[in-house]
Design a protein around this motif. Structure first.
Motif, PDB file in Angstrom:
ATOM      1  N   PRO A   1       1.105  -1.081  -0.032  1.00 57.23           N
ATOM      2  CA  PRO A   1       0.048  -0.030  -0.064  1.00 57.23           C
ATOM      3  C   PRO A   1       0.926   1.213   0.228  1.00 57.23           C
ATOM      4  N   ASP A   2       0.430   2.312  -0.443  1.00 54.28           N
ATOM      5  CA  ASP A   2       1.050   3.349  -0.491  1.00 54.28           C
ATOM      6  C   ASP A   2       1.282   3.878   0.974  1.00 54.28           C
ATOM      7  N   GLY A   3       2.461   4.386   1.335  1.00 53.06           N
ATOM      8  CA  GLY A   3       2.688   4.884   2.728  1.00 53.06           C
ATOM      9  C   GLY A   3       3.131   3.844   3.769  1.00 53.06           C
ATOM     10  N   ALA A   4       2.811   2.615   3.262  1.00 52.68           N
ATOM     11  CA  ALA A   4       3.261   1.329   4.231  1.00 52.68           C
ATOM     12  C   ALA A   4       4.711   1.203   4.083  1.00 52.68           C
ATOM     13  N   THR A   5       5.737   1.889   4.779  1.00 50.78           N
ATOM     14  CA  THR A   5       6.975   1.905   4.394  1.00 50.78           C
ATOM     15  C   THR A   5       7.634   0.817   5.262  1.00 50.78           C
ATOM     16  N   GLU A   6       6.887   0.049   6.318  1.00 54.53           N
ATOM     17  CA  GLU A   6       7.189  -1.163   6.702  1.00 54.53           C
ATOM     18  C   GLU A   6       7.789  -2.123   5.569  1.00 54.53           C
ATOM     19  N   PHE A   7       7.437  -1.964   4.171  1.00 50.35           N
ATOM     20  CA  PHE A   7       7.456  -2.749   3.029  1.00 50.35           C
ATOM     21  C   PHE A   7       8.972  -2.251   2.547  1.00 50.35           C
ATOM     22  N   LYS A   8       9.511  -1.061   2.880  1.00 47.66           N
ATOM     23  CA  LYS A   8      10.657  -0.588   2.296  1.00 47.66           C
ATOM     24  C   LYS A   8      11.906  -1.111   2.646  1.00 47.66           C
ATOM     25  N   CYS A   9      12.800  -1.628   1.756  1.00 46.12           N
ATOM     26  CA  CYS A   9      13.869  -2.117   1.722  1.00 46.12           C
ATOM     27  C   CYS A   9      14.732  -1.771   0.372  1.00 46.12           C
ATOM     28  N   CYS A  10      16.054  -1.838   0.532  1.00 46.11           N
ATOM     29  CA  CYS A  10      16.969  -1.719  -0.666  1.00 46.11           C
ATOM     30  C   CYS A  10      17.977  -2.675  -0.792  1.00 46.11           C
ATOM     31  N   PRO A  11      17.841  -3.290  -2.142  1.00 42.52           N
ATOM     32  CA  PRO A  11      16.855  -3.252  -3.187  1.00 42.52           C
ATOM     33  C   PRO A  11      15.513  -3.541  -2.818  1.00 42.52           C
ATOM     34  N   PRO A  12      14.636  -2.948  -3.556  1.00 41.15           N
ATOM     35  CA  PRO A  12      13.343  -3.009  -3.357  1.00 41.15           C
ATOM     36  C   PRO A  12      12.723  -4.316  -3.301  1.00 41.15           C
ATOM     37  N   ILE A  13      11.416  -4.579  -2.851  1.00 37.17           N
ATOM     38  CA  ILE A  13      10.452  -5.591  -3.321  1.00 37.17           C
ATOM     39  C   ILE A  13      10.021  -5.450  -4.543  1.00 37.17           C
ATOM     40  N   ARG A  14      10.047  -6.156  -5.582  1.00 41.41           N
ATOM     41  CA  ARG A  14       9.653  -6.208  -7.061  1.00 41.41           C
ATOM     42  C   ARG A  14       8.394  -6.799  -7.148  1.00 41.41           C
ATOM     43  N   GLU A  15       8.132  -6.997  -8.659  1.00 43.17           N
ATOM     44  CA  GLU A  15       6.686  -7.309  -9.216  1.00 43.17           C
ATOM     45  C   GLU A  15       6.651  -8.970  -9.040  1.00 43.17           C
ATOM     46  N   ALA A  16       5.480  -9.427  -8.876  1.00 44.09           N
ATOM     47  CA  ALA A  16       5.109 -10.928  -8.858  1.00 44.09           C
ATOM     48  C   ALA A  16       5.734 -11.748  -9.940  1.00 44.09           C
ATOM     49  N   ALA A  17       5.754 -11.009 -11.005  1.00 43.58           N
ATOM     50  CA  ALA A  17       6.711 -11.833 -12.256  1.00 43.58           C
ATOM     51  C   ALA A  17       8.149 -12.258 -11.863  1.00 43.58           C
ATOM     52  N   ASN A  18       8.516 -10.990 -11.375  1.00 41.93           N
ATOM     53  CA  ASN A  18      10.011 -10.825 -10.860  1.00 41.93           C
ATOM     54  C   ASN A  18      10.271 -11.919  -9.785  1.00 41.93           C
ATOM     55  N   GLN A  19       9.319 -12.224  -8.926  1.00 38.55           N
ATOM     56  CA  GLN A  19       9.416 -13.091  -7.736  1.00 38.55           C
ATOM     57  C   GLN A  19       9.450 -14.329  -8.271  1.00 38.55           C
ATOM     58  N   GLY A  20       8.471 -14.747  -9.280  1.00 39.82           N
ATOM     59  CA  GLY A  20       8.261 -16.137  -9.833  1.00 39.82           C
ATOM     60  C   GLY A  20       9.900 -16.753 -10.531  1.00 39.82           C
ATOM     61  N   ALA A  21      10.438 -15.547 -11.030  1.00 37.91           N
ATOM     62  CA  ALA A  21      11.943 -15.899 -11.714  1.00 37.91           C
ATOM     63  C   ALA A  21      12.930 -16.277 -10.290  1.00 37.91           C
ATOM     64  N   LEU A  22      12.644 -15.390  -9.231  1.00 40.90           N
ATOM     65  CA  LEU A  22      13.615 -15.662  -8.172  1.00 40.90           C
ATOM     66  C   LEU A  22      13.489 -17.213  -7.691  1.00 40.90           C
ATOM     67  N   TRP A  23      12.265 -17.537  -7.626  1.00 37.69           N
ATOM     68  CA  TRP A  23      12.044 -18.908  -7.267  1.00 37.69           C
ATOM     69  C   TRP A  23      12.394 -19.859  -8.163  1.00 37.69           C
TER      70      TRP A  23
END
Length: 445
Positions: free
Chosen positions: A275-297
């Protein structure tokens, strides 16, 4: 078997040979034998029978920011190691930055060890830091027992731990390669970051655009070239960009001495759900899109990614402002990594044996902890007991790290950690923690 002090029994014990019913005999804090289920129960021997709960080797988390001393309002050895124990982790390695002083000299390492020693609920080792001014300190730190050296290729976020440029990386890497050490690298290219759009505010899409995949890809490509030229051993921290996987796989095939980790947040959370403003999700490098996640798996499944570790990087609540540009970047997940990864792994068709390989065996091998990471004779009697089919909903107030801020709040996860054992001593049980019995670890060659 007369010298056996303790037998741990389960119908599902995860061993290097596979999962099977077994009894694990323990004496003097070591595993002495893995026996058939039902064996080992001689008169006077304590037996703990876990029924159908899974007995797995204690997890090894080689990427934890404890921040102690100096920023203990963010975290500390007492709270971090309690959270680790509650989450099935029996060994962690502390990162060299965010504490004051950073672990960049032998004297600073001594300070860190003195602070950690009375507070450790699990075994704790230390990384050294490689910064522009301390090439001369790297060998003394290695001789003092650090497991390797962390560096940044872009700003770290704290002024006392500056990044290395390519020339400085080459100098530090040559020094570390000269004595056979390991360099672990936060790989984001500063030029790509500087040229990316920088829009402050609460929109996660704006933050994601400010940390493009090309920053990771370019930095990893440069690192591979340096490692190849120097025959140096390097490790890529917290891989987020799946675009870098073909480059890494090709380097491995060519014999470049490179290994790679990813983290629970990249493998279980997606940009689309932040969600916008939900900086508990902020990290560097960032959490990326679902398609990217599938490739990581897929990278995990084919071995391009070697291990999964937390990158637990907490802060005080006030630093998680709603502005993604100014909020502190870091995900707090030390206690939740095992159930988070198991939840997604089982959904994708992986077994608990895979999770053990990624989160215990491979991290232990990465840093040379030969006594950790497997249930077999001669290893430390470090275990986690997991109820893999049970679920729970994450309530931040039940977490043991110092500031109960987490991106997993409200998520329902599979896998309840019943208990955790360190060298045959039960250090966590049904949410209750014992007094600290952890030891400080040094690298041994």
């Amino acid at each position: 078997m007369s010298d056996v002090e303790l037998v741990l029994r389960s119908t599902r014990v995860i061993t290097p040979e596979g999962t099977r019913p077994a009894s694990v005999a323990v004496s003097g804090g070591k595993i002495t034998a893995v026996l058939p289920h039902g064996a080992g129960a001689a008169p006077g021997v304590r037996v703990e029978d876990f029924g159908d709960d899974v007995l797995l080797p204690g997890l090894v988390d080689t990427h934890v920011h404890v921040n102690d001393p100096g920023r203990t309002a963010w975290e500390g050895f007492w709270t971090a190691t309690r959270a680790a124990a509650a989450g099935g982790i029996t060994t962690l390695l502390d990162m060299p930055l965010n504490s004051l002083p950073p672990t960049t000299t032998v004297d600073h390492l001594a300070v860190k060890r003195d602070v950690a020693r009375p507070k450790a609920h699990v075994d704790v080792g230390f990384w050294g830091g490689a910064i522009p001014a301390n090439v001369k300190d790297l060998r003394p730190l290695y001789d003092a027992g650090v497991f390797g050296f962390k560096c940044f290729l872009s700003p770290s976020g704290v002024e006392e731990f500056p990044e290395l440029d390519q020339e400085q990386l080459a100098a530090s890497l040559a020094e570390v390669a000269g004595f056979g050490g390991l360099m672990i690298v936060h790989a984001e290219d500063p030029h790509h970051l500087a040229s990316a759009p920088q829009r402050p505010g609460p929109k996660y899409a704006d933050f994601l655009a400010s940390r493009p995949r090309d920053a990771e890809n370019t930095a990893i490509g440069n690192l591979i070239a340096q490692a190849k030229r120097l025959n140096a051993r390097v490790h890529v921290l917290h891989l987020s960009s799946s675009d870098a996987l073909p480059l890494i796989a090709a380097a491995k095939r060519e014999g470049v001495r490179i290994s790679v980790e990813s983290c629970p947040h990249f493998l279980t959370l997606t940009a689309e759900e932040v969600p916008d403003g939900a900086t508990e999700f902020k990290c560097c490098p960032p959490i990326r899109e679902a398609a990217n996640q599938g490739a990581l798996w897929q990278g995990l499944a084919d071995g391009t990614i070697d291990c999964v570790v937390s990158d637990h990087s907490p802060c005080t609540t006030d630093l998680k402002t709603p502005d993604f540009a100014s909020a502190w970047g870091g995900i707090s997940s030390l206690q939740l990594g095992l159930p988070a990864i198991w939840t997604e792994a089982r959904r994708r068709g992986h077994g608990i044996e895979d999770v053990v390989r990624w989160m215990s065996t491979a991290p232990a091998e990465l840093v040379g902890l030969r006594r950790k990471g497997a249930i077999e004779a001669g290893r430390d009697a470090d275990f986690a007991v997991l109820a893999p089919e049970e679920t729970f909903t994450v309530d931040p107030v039940e977490l043991h790290h110092r500031n109960q801020v987490t991106a997993y709040a409200g998520k329902t996860l599979h896998g309840v950690v019943r208990s955790t054992w360190l060298r045959g001593v039960r250090i966590a049980h049904e949410g209750e923690l014992a007094e600290p019995v952890g030891r400080l670890l040094e690298r041994t060659d």
